[in-house]
Design an enzyme around this catalytic site. Structure first.
Site, PDB file in Angstrom:
ATOM      1  N   ASP A 222       0.823  -1.215   0.000  1.00  0.00           N
ATOM      2  CA  ASP A 222       0.000   0.000   0.000  1.00  0.00           C
ATOM      3  C   ASP A 222       0.859   1.269   0.000  1.00  0.00           C
ATOM      4  O   ASP A 222       1.973   1.274   0.516  1.00  0.00           O
ATOM      5  CB  ASP A 222      -0.920  -0.016   1.230  1.00  0.00           C
ATOM      6  CG  ASP A 222      -2.062   0.975   1.096  1.00  0.00           C
ATOM      7  OD1 ASP A 222      -2.386   1.372  -0.043  1.00  0.00           O
ATOM      8  OD2 ASP A 222      -2.625   1.364   2.132  1.00  0.00           O
TER       9      ASP A 222
ATOM     10  N   ARG B  65       0.296   7.770  -2.727  1.00  0.00           N
ATOM     11  CA  ARG B  65       0.824   8.831  -1.857  1.00  0.00           C
ATOM     12  C   ARG B  65       2.316   9.047  -2.065  1.00  0.00           C
ATOM     13  O   ARG B  65       2.811  10.162  -2.019  1.00  0.00           O
ATOM     14  CB  ARG B  65       0.530   8.483  -0.379  1.00  0.00           C
ATOM     15  CG  ARG B  65      -0.895   8.823   0.025  1.00  0.00           C
ATOM     16  CD  ARG B  65      -1.270   8.159   1.321  1.00  0.00           C
ATOM     17  NE  ARG B  65      -1.541   6.745   1.119  1.00  0.00           N
ATOM     18  CZ  ARG B  65      -1.647   5.855   2.085  1.00  0.00           C
ATOM     19  NH1 ARG B  65      -1.476   6.230   3.347  1.00  0.00           N
ATOM     20  NH2 ARG B  65      -1.924   4.607   1.818  1.00  0.00           N
TER      21      ARG B  65
ATOM     22  N   SER C  71      -8.258  -4.328   5.023  1.00  0.00           N
ATOM     23  CA  SER C  71      -8.870  -4.045   3.717  1.00  0.00           C
ATOM     24  C   SER C  71      -9.332  -5.302   2.963  1.00  0.00           C
ATOM     25  O   SER C  71      -9.004  -5.487   1.788  1.00  0.00           O
ATOM     26  CB  SER C  71      -7.897  -3.222   2.854  1.00  0.00           C
ATOM     27  OG  SER C  71      -7.544  -2.027   3.502  1.00  0.00           O
TER      28      SER C  71
ATOM     29  N   HIS D  18       2.692   3.297  -8.938  1.00  0.00           N
ATOM     30  CA  HIS D  18       2.462   1.880  -9.265  1.00  0.00           C
ATOM     31  C   HIS D  18       3.655   1.319 -10.047  1.00  0.00           C
ATOM     32  O   HIS D  18       4.129   0.227  -9.779  1.00  0.00           O
ATOM     33  CB  HIS D  18       1.177   1.709 -10.081  1.00  0.00           C
ATOM     34  CG  HIS D  18      -0.057   2.152  -9.349  1.00  0.00           C
ATOM     35  ND1 HIS D  18      -0.289   1.804  -8.038  1.00  0.00           N
ATOM     36  CD2 HIS D  18      -1.123   2.908  -9.723  1.00  0.00           C
ATOM     37  CE1 HIS D  18      -1.456   2.324  -7.646  1.00  0.00           C
ATOM     38  NE2 HIS D  18      -1.966   3.005  -8.654  1.00  0.00           N
TER      39      HIS D  18
ATOM     40  N   LEU E 196       9.967 -21.337  -4.578  1.00  0.00           N
ATOM     41  CA  LEU E 196       9.121 -20.341  -3.906  1.00  0.00           C
ATOM     42  C   LEU E 196       7.814 -20.259  -4.686  1.00  0.00           C
ATOM     43  O   LEU E 196       7.822 -20.265  -5.915  1.00  0.00           O
ATOM     44  CB  LEU E 196       9.830 -18.968  -3.918  1.00  0.00           C
ATOM     45  CG  LEU E 196       8.995 -17.730  -3.549  1.00  0.00           C
ATOM     46  CD1 LEU E 196       8.605 -17.748  -2.073  1.00  0.00           C
ATOM     47  CD2 LEU E 196       9.781 -16.449  -3.845  1.00  0.00           C
TER      48      LEU E 196
END
Ligand code: IPE
Ligand code: IPE
Ligand code: MG
Length: 240
Positions: A16, A20, A192, A33, A127
């Site tokens: 997140d 900002r 969220s 992004h 992984l």
């Protein structure tokens, strides 16, 4: 206190703060992004270095469709681009790509490139990288309940009453262990709609940085803190 040097098996991250971070430097949200992709690479490298077996990244929530169309389109395009650019690296490093969420609702190109990369990496075992795409925890639980009702109607419910194991088998995460750790950047203290069922006993870490600033050192710091936490699962300290 029992000291454990355990490496978490599964780390989940709410990535997140891209918007900002970009705004802070006078840029468009999409710039954030774009720069978040490097932080994803860091998280993957960090997990590989430490021997973490599962990494789940919250990339797009079922509520993120409510953002401006331009931003949604950008994110879906970025997904295609990132998968295309990163698949050779996934193959080289033995990383298996998986997803959780209703990916059938993604734009066709995003859906197709995701399926191709999942197929190409399906044999990998080092992984497992799980992308949460069009994912919502409440929807996941409701669709699990519906699937069980459907099985029951068709005479396919193996037993009744259902238990944890049977319920979990209907979740997107059926093939994966529950996360040991949850990390969220950007200092928002909420989950969220992420992995509502699966985070029951995960250790939470909230970081005071935006996602594009995340490096593997942040991951290592969280793992170190994780190793000093006492997971009691309802028991007393003395019982452990
Ligand atoms: C996370 O960053 C990326 C996605 C949710 C897709 P945000 O885009 O939520 O950035 P902020 O939280 O608005 O800063
Ligand atoms: C959560 O972040 C979803 C992802 C990181 C993909 P949001 O930015 O959408 O969460 P809220 O809206 O601040 O709760
Ligand atoms: Mg956000």
């Amino acid at each position: 206190m029992s000291q454990s040097i355990q490496i978490p098996n599964h780390i989940a991250i709410i990535m997140d703060g891209n918007g900002r971070w970009a705004k802070k430097q006078g840029q468009d949200r999409t710039f954030g992004h774009q720069n978040g992709v490097e932080a994803v690479r860091e998280a993957i490298k960090g997990c590989r270095e430490k021997g973490v077996k599962f990494l789940t990244l919250y990339a797009f929530s079922s509520e993120n469709w409510n953002r401006p169309k331009d931003e949604v389109d950008f994110l879906m395009g970025l997904l295609v681009e990132a998968i295309k650019n990163e698949t050779p690296e996934l193959l080289k490093n033995g990383i298996k790509l998986e997803s959780i969420g209703d990916i059938s609702q993604l734009p066709n190109e995003s859906y197709k490139s995701l399926l191709e990369a999942k197929e190409a990496t399906a044999h990998n075992t080092e992984l497992t990288l799980i992308l949460a795409l069009n994912y919502g925890g409440q929807n996941e639980i409701i669709q699990a309940a519906n699937a069980l009702i459907e099985d029951s109607k068709n005479g396919n419910l193996p037993y009744f009453p259902i238990d944890n194991k049977l319920f979990e088998s209907k979740l997107y995460t059926a093939a994966f262990p529950n996360p040991d750790m949850l990390i969220r950047t950007s200092m928002e203290l909420r989950i969220s709609n992420f992995l509502l069922f699966q985070l029951a006993y995960s250790e939470f870490f909230f970081l005071d940085i935006f996602w594009p600033e995340f490096t593997r050192q942040h991951l290592f710091d969280c793992i170190e803190k994780f190793q000093n936490r006492e997971r009691r699962y309802g028991k007393t300290s003395e019982q452990l």
